[in-house]
Design a protein around this motif. Structure first.
Motif, PDB file in Angstrom:
ATOM      1  N   LYS A   1     -33.860  18.449 -30.084  1.00  0.00           N
ATOM      2  CA  LYS A   1     -34.310  17.400 -30.990  1.00  0.00           C
ATOM      3  C   LYS A   1     -34.979  16.258 -30.221  1.00  0.00           C
ATOM      4  N   GLY A   2     -34.427  15.893 -29.074  1.00  0.00           N
ATOM      5  CA  GLY A   2     -35.037  14.843 -28.255  1.00  0.00           C
ATOM      6  C   GLY A   2     -36.452  15.210 -27.834  1.00  0.00           C
ATOM      7  N   ASN A   3     -36.643  16.450 -27.381  1.00  0.00           N
ATOM      8  CA  ASN A   3     -37.986  16.890 -27.008  1.00  0.00           C
ATOM      9  C   ASN A   3     -38.921  16.930 -28.211  1.00  0.00           C
ATOM     10  N   ASN A   4     -38.423  17.369 -29.349  1.00  0.00           N
ATOM     11  CA  ASN A   4     -39.261  17.411 -30.552  1.00  0.00           C
ATOM     12  C   ASN A   4     -39.714  16.017 -30.981  1.00  0.00           C
ATOM     13  N   ILE A   5     -38.873  15.021 -30.791  1.00  0.00           N
ATOM     14  CA  ILE A   5     -39.258  13.640 -31.098  1.00  0.00           C
ATOM     15  C   ILE A   5     -40.434  13.242 -30.222  1.00  0.00           C
ATOM     16  N   GLY A   6     -40.383  13.584 -28.941  1.00  0.00           N
ATOM     17  CA  GLY A   6     -41.497  13.292 -28.036  1.00  0.00           C
ATOM     18  C   GLY A   6     -42.752  14.049 -28.404  1.00  0.00           C
ATOM     19  N   VAL A   7     -42.613  15.317 -28.723  1.00  0.00           N
ATOM     20  CA  VAL A   7     -43.772  16.140 -29.099  1.00  0.00           C
ATOM     21  C   VAL A   7     -44.429  15.579 -30.357  1.00  0.00           C
ATOM     22  N   ASN A   8     -43.639  15.102 -31.295  1.00  0.00           N
ATOM     23  CA  ASN A   8     -44.203  14.534 -32.522  1.00  0.00           C
ATOM     24  C   ASN A   8     -45.027  13.276 -32.263  1.00  0.00           C
ATOM     25  N   LYS A   9     -44.733  12.557 -31.177  1.00  0.00           N
ATOM     26  CA  LYS A   9     -45.493  11.349 -30.817  1.00  0.00           C
ATOM     27  C   LYS A   9     -46.707  11.671 -29.947  1.00  0.00           C
ATOM     28  N   ALA A  10     -46.748  12.874 -29.409  1.00  0.00           N
ATOM     29  CA  ALA A  10     -47.796  13.264 -28.461  1.00  0.00           C
ATOM     30  C   ALA A  10     -49.169  13.302 -29.130  1.00  0.00           C
ATOM     31  N   LYS A  11     -50.178  12.900 -28.358  1.00  0.00           N
ATOM     32  CA  LYS A  11     -51.556  12.901 -28.829  1.00  0.00           C
ATOM     33  C   LYS A  11     -52.411  13.926 -28.093  1.00  0.00           C
ATOM     34  N   GLY A  12     -51.847  14.578 -27.095  1.00  0.00           N
ATOM     35  CA  GLY A  12     -52.611  15.484 -26.255  1.00  0.00           C
ATOM     36  C   GLY A  12     -52.886  16.829 -26.893  1.00  0.00           C
ATOM     37  N   GLU A  13     -53.974  17.430 -26.435  1.00  0.00           N
ATOM     38  CA  GLU A  13     -54.304  18.789 -26.850  1.00  0.00           C
ATOM     39  C   GLU A  13     -53.254  19.767 -26.303  1.00  0.00           C
ATOM     40  N   PHE A  14     -52.759  19.474 -25.097  1.00  0.00           N
ATOM     41  CA  PHE A  14     -51.713  20.268 -24.465  1.00  0.00           C
ATOM     42  C   PHE A  14     -50.486  19.396 -24.259  1.00  0.00           C
TER      43      PHE A  14
ATOM     44  N   PRO B   1     -43.839  -0.457 -17.951  1.00  0.00           N
ATOM     45  CA  PRO B   1     -44.025  -0.994 -19.309  1.00  0.00           C
ATOM     46  C   PRO B   1     -45.195  -0.350 -20.066  1.00  0.00           C
ATOM     47  N   GLU B   2     -46.120   0.286 -19.341  1.00  0.00           N
ATOM     48  CA  GLU B   2     -47.287   0.891 -19.978  1.00  0.00           C
ATOM     49  C   GLU B   2     -47.003   2.282 -20.553  1.00  0.00           C
ATOM     50  N   ILE B   3     -45.854   2.837 -20.258  1.00  0.00           N
ATOM     51  CA  ILE B   3     -45.515   4.189 -20.706  1.00  0.00           C
ATOM     52  C   ILE B   3     -44.794   4.121 -22.049  1.00  0.00           C
ATOM     53  N   THR B   4     -45.132   5.060 -22.928  1.00  0.00           N
ATOM     54  CA  THR B   4     -44.447   5.147 -24.217  1.00  0.00           C
ATOM     55  C   THR B   4     -42.995   5.532 -23.960  1.00  0.00           C
ATOM     56  N   TYR B   5     -42.093   4.673 -24.411  1.00  0.00           N
ATOM     57  CA  TYR B   5     -40.668   4.865 -24.169  1.00  0.00           C
ATOM     58  C   TYR B   5     -39.937   4.787 -25.497  1.00  0.00           C
ATOM     59  N   LEU B   6     -39.291   5.881 -25.853  1.00  0.00           N
ATOM     60  CA  LEU B   6     -38.577   5.961 -27.122  1.00  0.00           C
ATOM     61  C   LEU B   6     -37.078   6.016 -26.836  1.00  0.00           C
ATOM     62  N   TYR B   7     -36.387   4.899 -27.073  1.00  0.00           N
ATOM     63  CA  TYR B   7     -34.948   4.837 -26.838  1.00  0.00           C
ATOM     64  C   TYR B   7     -34.225   5.206 -28.127  1.00  0.00           C
ATOM     65  N   LEU B   8     -33.427   6.255 -28.054  1.00  0.00           N
ATOM     66  CA  LEU B   8     -32.669   6.695 -29.225  1.00  0.00           C
ATOM     67  C   LEU B   8     -31.287   6.048 -29.197  1.00  0.00           C
ATOM     68  N   GLN B   9     -30.787   5.690 -30.332  1.00  0.00           N
ATOM     69  CA  GLN B   9     -29.496   5.011 -30.441  1.00  0.00           C
ATOM     70  C   GLN B   9     -28.315   5.953 -30.240  1.00  0.00           C
ATOM     71  N   GLU B  10     -28.590   7.264 -30.306  1.00  0.00           N
ATOM     72  CA  GLU B  10     -27.542   8.249 -30.065  1.00  0.00           C
ATOM     73  C   GLU B  10     -28.151   9.443 -29.337  1.00  0.00           C
ATOM     74  N   ASN B  11     -27.301  10.193 -28.668  1.00  0.00           N
ATOM     75  CA  ASN B  11     -27.748  11.392 -27.971  1.00  0.00           C
ATOM     76  C   ASN B  11     -27.917  12.495 -29.011  1.00  0.00           C
ATOM     77  N   VAL B  12     -29.169  12.844 -29.279  1.00  0.00           N
ATOM     78  CA  VAL B  12     -29.463  13.843 -30.309  1.00  0.00           C
ATOM     79  C   VAL B  12     -29.596  15.248 -29.733  1.00  0.00           C
ATOM     80  N   GLY B  13     -29.425  15.386 -28.423  1.00  0.00           N
ATOM     81  CA  GLY B  13     -29.493  16.694 -27.796  1.00  0.00           C
ATOM     82  C   GLY B  13     -30.871  17.015 -27.250  1.00  0.00           C
ATOM     83  N   PHE B  14     -30.930  18.111 -26.512  1.00  0.00           N
ATOM     84  CA  PHE B  14     -32.151  18.512 -25.814  1.00  0.00           C
ATOM     85  C   PHE B  14     -33.285  18.927 -26.757  1.00  0.00           C
TER      86      PHE B  14
END
Length: 95
Positions: free
Chosen positions: A69-82, A54-67
């Motif tokens: 776009k899915g990764n880009n959604i995660g990268v856009n939420k990322a706060k890390g330097e790397f 429950p402590e991990i950021t979990y983004l459930y998409l309502q449709e399969n947007v593909g590899f």
């Protein structure tokens, strides 16, 4: 924050759980975060994430947007330097 680990999931609940546990061990001494993007899995991944991680950021998409776009959604939420993008069937060494 130093590192953001992005994991894109699609119906591989068992692999995802093992992957997350290995990443947690590997980054325990690093200022990091794990972000799971789920491409509309129907295998119980959503429920597993809510109960086991429950402590991990979990983004459930309502449709399969593909590899990409899915990764880009995660990268856009990322706060890390790397940013590290992992497939959910990856097991990371502790060291």
């Amino acid at each position: 924050m130093k590192l953001s680990v992005i994991i894109l999931n699609y119906n591989v609940k068992h692999f995802l759980e093992i992957c997350i546990k290995s990443v947690q061990k590997a980054i325990k001494e690093i200022d990091g975060e794990i972000i799971v993007v789920d491409n509309a899995s129907t295998d119980g991944s959503k429920e597993m994430m809510a109960t086991v991680f429950p402590e991990i950021t979990y983004l459930y998409l309502q449709e399969n947007v593909g590899f990409p776009k899915g990764n880009n959604i995660g990268v856009n939420k990322a706060k890390g330097e790397f940013v590290c993008i992992l497939n959910p069937d990856t097991v990371v060494a502790e060291d």
